[in-house]
Scaffold this active site. Sequence first.
Site, mmCIF file in Angstrom:
data_model
loop_
_atom_site.group_PDB
_atom_site.id
_atom_site.type_symbol
_atom_site.label_atom_id
_atom_site.label_comp_id
_atom_site.label_asym_id
_atom_site.label_seq_id
_atom_site.Cartn_x
_atom_site.Cartn_y
_atom_site.Cartn_z
ATOM 1 N N GLU A 249 0.820 -1.224 0.000
ATOM 2 C CA GLU A 249 0.000 0.000 0.000
ATOM 3 C C GLU A 249 0.848 1.266 0.000
ATOM 4 O OE1 GLU A 249 -3.042 0.241 2.998
ATOM 5 O OE2 GLU A 249 -4.120 -1.461 2.180
ATOM 6 N N HIS A 271 10.199 -26.240 0.365
ATOM 7 C CA HIS A 271 9.633 -27.369 -0.359
ATOM 8 C C HIS A 271 8.436 -26.966 -1.205
ATOM 9 C CE1 HIS A 271 12.323 -29.888 1.958
ATOM 10 N NE2 HIS A 271 12.077 -29.032 2.924
ATOM 11 N N LYS A 374 -13.353 1.624 -1.331
ATOM 12 C CA LYS A 374 -14.287 1.899 -0.215
ATOM 13 C C LYS A 374 -15.403 2.827 -0.698
ATOM 14 C CE LYS A 374 -11.033 1.594 3.685
ATOM 15 N NZ LYS A 374 -10.489 2.242 4.870
HETATM 16 O O1 PA5 Z 1 -3.327 1.583 5.740
HETATM 17 C C1 PA5 Z 1 -4.486 1.938 5.604
HETATM 18 O O2 PA5 Z 1 -4.845 3.109 5.844
HETATM 19 C C2 PA5 Z 1 -5.592 0.977 5.185
HETATM 20 O O3 PA5 Z 1 -5.155 -0.179 4.633
HETATM 21 C C3 PA5 Z 1 -6.457 0.692 6.412
HETATM 22 O O4 PA5 Z 1 -5.681 0.093 7.420
HETATM 23 C C4 PA5 Z 1 -7.655 -0.205 6.106
HETATM 24 O O5 PA5 Z 1 -8.296 0.178 4.936
HETATM 25 C C5 PA5 Z 1 -8.665 -0.120 7.252
HETATM 26 O O6 PA5 Z 1 -9.070 1.215 7.430
HETATM 27 P P1 PA5 Z 1 -9.724 1.743 8.741
HETATM 28 O O7 PA5 Z 1 -8.811 1.499 9.894
HETATM 29 O O8 PA5 Z 1 -9.948 3.196 8.497
HETATM 30 O O9 PA5 Z 1 -11.018 1.009 8.913
#
Ligand code: PA5
Length: 383
Positions: A249, A271, A374
């Site tokens: 990410e 393996h 989202k």
């Molecule tokens: O790193 C990030 O911001 C995202 O991957 C979030 O961790 C993930 O989408 C969950 O989001 P939230 O904590 O707002 O529910």
Amino acid sequence: MIFLDIANLVEFGEADLDGRPIAEYLEKIEARELGFYDLHKQDTSAIKKFAAKSTHEHIVICGIGGSSLGTICLQQALTHLYKDKKLHVLDNIDPVMFTELEESIDFNKTLFIIISKSGNTPEILSQYAYFSEKAPAENFVFITGKSGKLREAAGDRTIFEVPENVGGRFSVLTPVGLLPAALLGLDIDKMLEGAAHMREKFFSTDVTQNLPFTLAQIQHKLNKPVTVMMPYSQKLSKLSDWYSQLLAESIGKNSTTGITPQKALGVTDQHSQLQLYNEGPNDKLLIFIEVTDLGPELPIPGKSYSFNKLLKVELDATRKSLTQNKKPNLTIKINKVSEQSLGELFMLFEASIAFLGEFYNIDAFNQPGVELSKKLTREALDL
Ligand code: PA5
């Protein structure tokens, strides 16, 4: 204490790793006003107080991505350090997870920790809506940001805040990871001590001290499309899941940059994956994690060596085979799996990602691709 062995990079040596102005990169990182590297200074007294009071038989965590992966890693890595608290992490919405969980818990004796930094993630709001119909209102605690639907839903119940300047995947050392850890009976001070120790290295302008900088430089200079994390420790297999999100990410941006994370486990994946790593395309950097102290020697009847020794010999053989095949690999060595070393590892990788983002000249701290999905979900359901 963490040690980085970079003798097997194949395509270049240690001497090629100087020359970049660490101070300038640090300035750029500081200009972003991030919070992840200052978390050792936070006041953890409310977390500890809450954990000390809890008498719940089960703990259910509703969280996803950065709101769950750190806890899953800690839960798996440190089982030897906590008593049998039943921690369930619900990081999916497959209905079967709910029905199976319901069979194993008593709602009246279960604490629900609802975690969402944004407070608007559809999966987590839905999980909350589901459980709030079943468990008493006082059995919920919330970990969220300053605003959002989750905060509204919490009302006047206990809320632990995720600092604004700490992104989801960098939040394991905020209440997101610390509250579940404290509830398990883990020593969260030691985790933060480990992080503070690595933070010192992160801000060192001496390249021989700055492990995050060295790691990021290697990844950037090698420019391999894939990074494989391969711990030789069953306990650290979930660290690779946590790191996968962090790398994917943070660096996958603008349809131009990105390193694909690959998870492997020593010796298991010798393996299953090793053939590819040894003789497949030379598009990977292998990161081994070696644990020096694997606990008391476990002898193998009729053999002159223990399981501990066998595992180390196999790690060495795997490293040698890759190096012979001219496949770059490095080893991160830790003494043992503990709160302290996990804190150090979290900070090592988070800080290395911060440098990597600057090397690629991208914003490593946003996730527009995740947000888009989202948003489309919310639009489709009119949420
Ligand atoms: O790193 C990030 O911001 C995202 O991957 C979030 O961790 C993930 O989408 C969950 O989001 P939230 O904590 O707002 O529910």
